[in-house]
Each structure stands twice: as C-alpha cells, then as structure tokens.
Motif scaffolding. Structure first.
Motif: not given
Length: 385
Positions: A284-310
């Motif tokens: 999905g080319l349009r599943d990537y935003g203008m300001l980030a190279d993180v797929p839309y579908g992963l942002v919320d999941l990454a937010m939760e898991a990544g905060l704990r990892a960080f």
C-alpha cells in the motif's frame, strides 16, 4: 518450530474495500460534478495553496462520504500542511510535490502511466490470475512500489510535473527537489540504527550513507538489504519514500548497475502470490504518510510495544520482539503518531502535566516536525501558566 523472521510477521497493509477506484476510471467520472473539483484541488496544490485545496474538498466531501472520493492520505497531507504550517520541514514539501506528481491526472501522463503499469506487471510475473484487467491496474496504481519508482523517476513523471505544472512558489518551498528527480536507484545494507539516524553501506562502493530515521528501518533487520533512492536534504540524506527490502544478491546487483534495477527485480521475483520473506513489491503506497516511513497500520501497535522497549531495552517480551528488534525504532513511531492530524488537534486541546513531561523527554530523539510540535506545546503551557 523455527522462529519466524521479523518481516514474516507483518504482511503488507491492504487497501480498504471502500476504495472508489474499484469501478473503472471512466465509470467514476461520467456525469460526476466532482470532476471539476478534482482538477481545482490539483491546481490549488500545484500552486502550493493548502487553504484553497482544503476549502474545495470540504465543500464537496459531505456529498462524497459514502464513496470516499477524496483519498484519506491526500486529506492527511493537506491537513498536516495546514495544522503544522511553519513547522513542516522543507523535505516534507518535496514529498508533497512527489505525491502530486504521482497522481498523474494530466493528459501527457497517459502513456507514461501505461508503460509504468506494464513494467510493474512484468516484475510481478504478469497479470494476477484471479483479477480482471481493470482491477489489476487499480491495484498497481495504488499499491505497487515498482510502478511508483518507474513512473516518477525512470519515466520522468516527477521532472515533468516540476517543469509543466508546479508553480515557482511550490518549488521554492521544497528541499533540493530537482536533485530528487534525478536520484539513482541504490542498493544498500543496514549496518545499525540510532533514534535519529540509520547507517547503511553501499556494497559496490563501500560508501556508508547515513539517513535520518523516520521509520525506514522498521521493516528491515540489521544486516538486511534494501533498494531505494537516497536523496539530499538540508540536514543530510533521506529515502524519498520507504525503501524495498530485498535479498542481498539483488541489492548488490542494483548497486553495481543502478539503471538495470527493474531487470534485476524481474529476474529475482516470482509470481504475484509469493510467500512472505520474498520480494514484495505490491504494497500500500498510500499506507505510508508524508511525514514518516512507518506504515499506518503499524503506528498504534508500535507506539504501545515500542514505548516499553524504549523504557526497558533489556526486557524480553515476545510481543516486543514481533515489532521491535531495537528500541531505536520507537522515536520514529512516536513521531508518526504525533503528527497525525487527529493527534495534533487533541494535543493542542490540552495535555496533562505528566504528558508534557513524557513528551519533553523524547525531544532530542525526534525529527521534525514532531520535535518542534512538542516544543510548541511545552512553550504554550509555560505561557498559560
């Protein structure tokens, strides 16, 4: 059972079923009162007039909600430009121009689009056996990485847009966009990552380019290879869009002969229904935003898991391993979440004190415009106090 690799756990995002282009292009526009509105928005964007473009969209959107005539990614870009204003970095203006060029609605692009579709089909091993010709075309226009690269760069779509349609004001706000239009395809290996930078190696030359980290490494493990176009910006280098993960031999071949990257992919790719872990050009080319190279579908999941990892980099957790091999990926995901229009509006409506404290702790790890957004929120709270 052997452990699956990172990229096998995350299939490519799929387009929504409500995509209005499921009908043929001709069927959609015959007798449509929105065809003039589409060209009016195109013209406003080409002038760099965000306000005018949004006004036209808002006047027509109520009548089109059922069919989602205005693509959500286009709305997001314009809303980000409007909400963030002067905080938007110049490289984002360049990406905005690239997105406009890719729309390809001008008559002179007809043959260019057709040729790019044929090239993408060729790389994928021919038409999909379970889709009709029109549906295959729609899928390629919306989701194929090869089509995007061929149309914009190899066939000159971006340069044609700059020469014939983009206004002087639009180009003046961009970041070295003429150099982007002539950037070659490259094959590189990811050496390591930090919150603000990704470190790569060109296997042919030994050069080690460093790109800003806005998420391009999220789908790539350290030591894996990608192909993509690395372009210059005021603050260094970046990928003009999220790169494509490929086997080592493909990256080496593209590094040796950049002009033959399409031939290399075609020779290395299999049929369109390939297994996870192989080259996946259909995404999905349009599943990537203008300001980030993180797929839309992963942002919320990454937010939760990544905060704990960080916060707990040494902690073992299967869920974290599924999304993050390295906590350095998290700031890019946080930035992608922060600059969503809904998030910007919510944050400007008020953030608890503890929320400000948490965000301030990430400023040094965030790229623009997220870093300046957090600073503005902090400054406004101080002034209010």
């Amino acid at each position: 059972m052997p452990k699956r690799t990172k990229h096998q756990k995350r299939p490519a995002p799929r387009a929504g079923a409500g995509d209005p282009r499921r009908r043929s292009f001709a069927e959609k526009v015959v007798d449509s009162p929105y065809w003039p509105a589409l060209f009016a928005v195109n013209d406003a964007e080409a002038r760099g007039d965000v306000k005018a473009a949004l006004e036209i969209i808002h006047r027509t959107r109520d009548q089109l909600d059922k069919e989602q005539f205005w693509h959500p990614s286009r709305l997001e870009r314009l809303e980000q430009m409007w909400l963030l204003g002067a905080l938007i970095p110049r490289w984002a203006h360049s990406r905005w121009i690239v997105a406009q060029a890719l729309q390809g609605t001008h008559a002179r692009n007809k043959r260019r689009m057709a040729k790019a579709i044929d090239l993408a089909l060729d790389v994928r091993g021919g038409p999909h056996p379970d889709r009709d010709r029109e549906d295959d075309r729609i899928q390629i226009l919306d989701r194929d990485w090869v089509y995007r690269q061929a149309f914009l760069y190899d066939l000159g779509g971006l340069e044609a847009f700059l020469r014939h349609h983009a206004s002087g004001d639009l180009i003046a706000g961009a970041d070295r966009i003429w150099e982007w239009a002539r950037a070659p395809m490259r094959g590189v290996r990811l050496l390591r990552r930090e919150p603000r930078h990704l470190f790569w190696e060109d296997p042919a030359t030994g050069e080690q380019p460093t790109t800003i980290n806005i998420g391009a490494g999220l789908m790539v493990d350290d030591g894996e290879c990608v192909i993509g176009r690395i372009v210059p910006i005021d603050d260094g280098l970046m990928f003009e869009t999220a790169p494509l993960r490929v086997p080592e031999e493909v990256a080496y071949a593209v590094s040796d002969e950049p002009d033959r990257w399409i031939d290399t992919l075609r020779d290395a790719s299999g049929p369109s229904d390939r297994e996870p872990g192989e080259i996946w050009t259909h995404r999905g080319l349009r599943d990537y935003g203008m300001l980030a190279d993180v797929p839309y579908g992963l942002v919320d999941l990454a937010m939760e898991a990544g905060l704990r990892a960080f916060r707990h980099p040494g902690e073992e957790d299967d869920e974290l391993e599924e999304l993050f091999d390295h906590p350095a990926d998290y700031p890019a995901c946080l930035a992608a979440w922060l600059v969503r229009p809904a998030t910007v509006k919510a944050l400007r409506g008020g953030v608890p004190l503890e929320g400000h404290s948490a965000l301030r702790g990430f400023i040094e790890f965030l790229h623009e415009p997220a870093a300046s957004l957090v600073r503005d929120l902090t400054d406004n709270r101080k002034e209010a106090a």
